[in-house]
Scaffold this active site. Structure first.
Site, PDB file in Angstrom:
ATOM      1  N   PRO A  40      15.551-128.692 -36.965  1.00 40.62           N
ATOM      2  CG  PRO A  40      16.765-130.115 -35.571  1.00 40.62           C
ATOM      3  CD  PRO A  40      16.343-129.931 -36.996  1.00 40.62           C
ATOM      4  CE  LYS A  41      15.028-119.941 -33.427  1.00 40.17           C
ATOM      5  NZ  LYS A  41      15.760-119.792 -32.149  1.00 40.17           N
TER       6      LYS A  41
END
Length: 565
Positions: free
Chosen positions: A123-124
């Site tokens: 995930p960013k």
């Protein structure tokens, strides 16, 4: 500089939907507009990097910077210093923070993956990037990302940042790169958006002193160990041993676009302890950390989530006049994409809101989707330098009894009346929407409410866009409308009577009622009684009733009135 050129090439795919259209500005106007946008961005940068204050949502900032790049390219202007100019600090990073290629869609992601092997997805996390420096296993320094090469010292906060392991289980010297984020409970990105998480953390870390409670609200996600083991799986396993388990828990190997899309959707719609703005794709192997530079390398890319807010340029401010004369400001926009929808206009709801926002053509505005369906105006993000005057309709120009005919300045309200008359609230005539009435009015076939009752097939086929088949369907619809009962006709004309009030008798009997007669009915107050009396006594409405009587519409003809009496 070469890296600035590379940045320009990498960011091009992210430009808005209308990016290919350069404004038709003179050189003087272009210079003024670009200078103004640069000033706005520099002000935002300064508040964010120096004061820790986010003056605009992250995604609106990103889109505004993309727009600046587009304008600089359109008018062959030298690029200004990047967004990180005000972020540069006095302390050099041991290892440079790289940038990241931003992939705009599935096609770009598939193309990027096609030339890679051993790719992992994470995930960013939407926070602020930092460097953590450990000496003999003890955390001694925390630096802000800054411009990627030099940052500011946040080490004064180490004692309060309880999520950062201060002593590792092994006496190692190592440098880590990661994201300091706002801890959230069961945060679903698709529903809650960014929650201003990045700006909140930036504001906390910009303080001279960080309190105990704010310190516990900041988490850490380590996304890289630049000088760690050569392979990602080994790096993640070792990070878990050292006290950074999230790096492994939220990292997964992928083989193709389908896998990437599945994880992206999963993290977008599942509860997480942090906000995210997309996913990060990392190739398993990469160059030695000593060769890293503060620009976007080939071995890492981002695939961002859909924008919750889109930046849109206002082309025109239109004042739509509805059936009852209500004036609603509409912003006509250069088309933008928002959650896979193409948005071309948005309503401001009322003249008061338009006046308060003072929106003009050329302004950049933020648009969101209410309930994931209806475009909604949020705010003016950046005002144009040259802002043409906009004149709304004069007060009192339109009201409940204006525009019963298609006279000058009345076409819009008149068509709204016809649309209501033929719609589900009125005569329920199939195939007679706004487009049909627009054609009939513009062709001159319908200029008064009842004109359609006199049309035949030949006249209809003479209207552009109406074929023989369509003409037959319209005649059938017109016939069904003509045959509707009297009360349904009154509702179609817009009689201001509550649904509970029965409108029995004939036009003549109802028109003879006084306000006190109407007020004597259950559910009719003084104001509604006066509205009903005005409706039946208005000359234009009386003329429509007389015309309908000539077509033997139920309740309007003299013959029907005599029978009723």
């Amino acid at each position: 500089m070469p890296w600035m050129l590379l940045f320009a090439l990498l960011i091009l795919p992210l430009l808005p939907a209308h990016a290919g259209q350069c404004p038709a500005w003179s050189a003087t106007q272009a210079a003024a507009e670009v200078a103004s946008l640069r000033d706005t961005l520099q002000r935002w940068d300064d508040h964010y990097h120096r004061l820790g204050q986010a003056q605009v949502a992250d995604e609106l900032y990103d889109q505004s910077r993309q727009r600046l790049l587009q304008l600089e390219q359109c008018f062959a202007m030298e690029r200004e210093l990047g967004s990180l100019a005000s972020a540069r600090g006095p302390i050099a990073h041991p290892i440079a923070h790289t940038g990241v290629v931003k992939l705009p869609d599935e096609t770009a992601v598939a193309h990027w993956l096609a030339s890679k092997s051993g790719v992992w997805i994470q995930p960013k996390v939407d926070g602020v990037a930092a460097t953590l420096i450990y000496q003999q296993g003890r955390l001694v320094k925390v630096l802000s990302r800054g411009d990627g090469l030099q940052g500011h010292d946040w080490s004064r906060h180490i004692a309060k940042l309880t999520a950062l392991p201060r002593q590792l289980p092994q006496a190692l010297d190592l440098t880590l790169q990661g994201e300091l984020y706002l801890r959230l409970e069961q945060h679903v990105q698709a529903q809650a958006g960014s929650a201003n998480a990045r700006g909140t953390v930036a504001g906390l870390l910009a303080r001279k002193q960080l309190g105990a409670e704010p310190g516990t609200s900041i988490g850490l996600f380590v996304w890289d160990w630049p000088q760690g083991p050569a392979r990602q799986a080994e790096r993640l396993a070792k990070l878990r041993e050292l006290g950074f388990p999230d790096s492994q828990s939220y990292s997964h190997p992928i083989d193709n676009l389908e896998h990437a899309s599945q994880w992206r959707q999963h993290w977008y719609r599942s509860p997480l302890p942090f906000a995210t703005d997309g996913v990060i794709l990392r190739q398993d192997s990469r160059p030695p950390a000593e060769r890293w530079q503060a620009n976007a390398p080939y071995w890492i890319a981002a695939w961002k989530h859909p924008f919750a807010q889109a930046l849109a340029e206002v082309r025109e401010v239109h004042f739509r006049v509805g059936r009852t004369g209500k004036v609603t400001p509409l912003l006509k926009l250069r088309p933008v994409a928002l959650d896979d929808r193409r948005i071309t206009q948005v309503s401001l709801g009322s003249l008061a809101r338009w006046r308060a926002a003072d929106v003009r053509p050329g302004d950049q505005v933020a648009i969101s989707l209410a309930g994931l369906a209806i475009p909604r105006f949020e705010q003016v993000v950046h005002r144009a330098v040259q802002r043409p005057s906009v004149t709304p309709p004069a007060p009192g120009r339109y009201h409940a009894h204006s525009c019963w005919q298609a006279s000058e300045g009345c076409q819009e309200q008149f068509i709204a009346r016809l649309t209501w008359l033929s719609g589900k609230h009125g005569l329920a005539m199939p195939g007679t929407g706004p487009g049909t009435w627009q054609r009939l009015v513009e062709s001159g076939r319908v200029s008064a409410i009842g004109d359609w009752l006199a049309l035949d097939a030949e006249q209809l086929m003479g209207v552009p866009g109406i074929s023989e088949t369509t003409a037959r369907r319209l005649l059938d619809a017109f016939a069904s409308g003509r045959a509707r009962p009297f009360e349904q006709w009154l509702r179609a004309l817009g009689v201001p009577a509550p649904r509970a009030v029965l409108l029995e008798g004939s036009w003549q009997t109802l028109a003879q009622r006084s306000p006190s007669d109407w007020q004597a009915l259950p559910g009719v107050g003084e104001t509604r009684a006066q509205q009903l009396s005005t409706f039946f006594s208005t000359a234009a409405v009386q003329g429509i009733a007389e015309r309908l009587g000539k077509f033997d519409v139920d309740g309007f003809s003299q013959r029907g009135a005599s029978t009723a009496q």
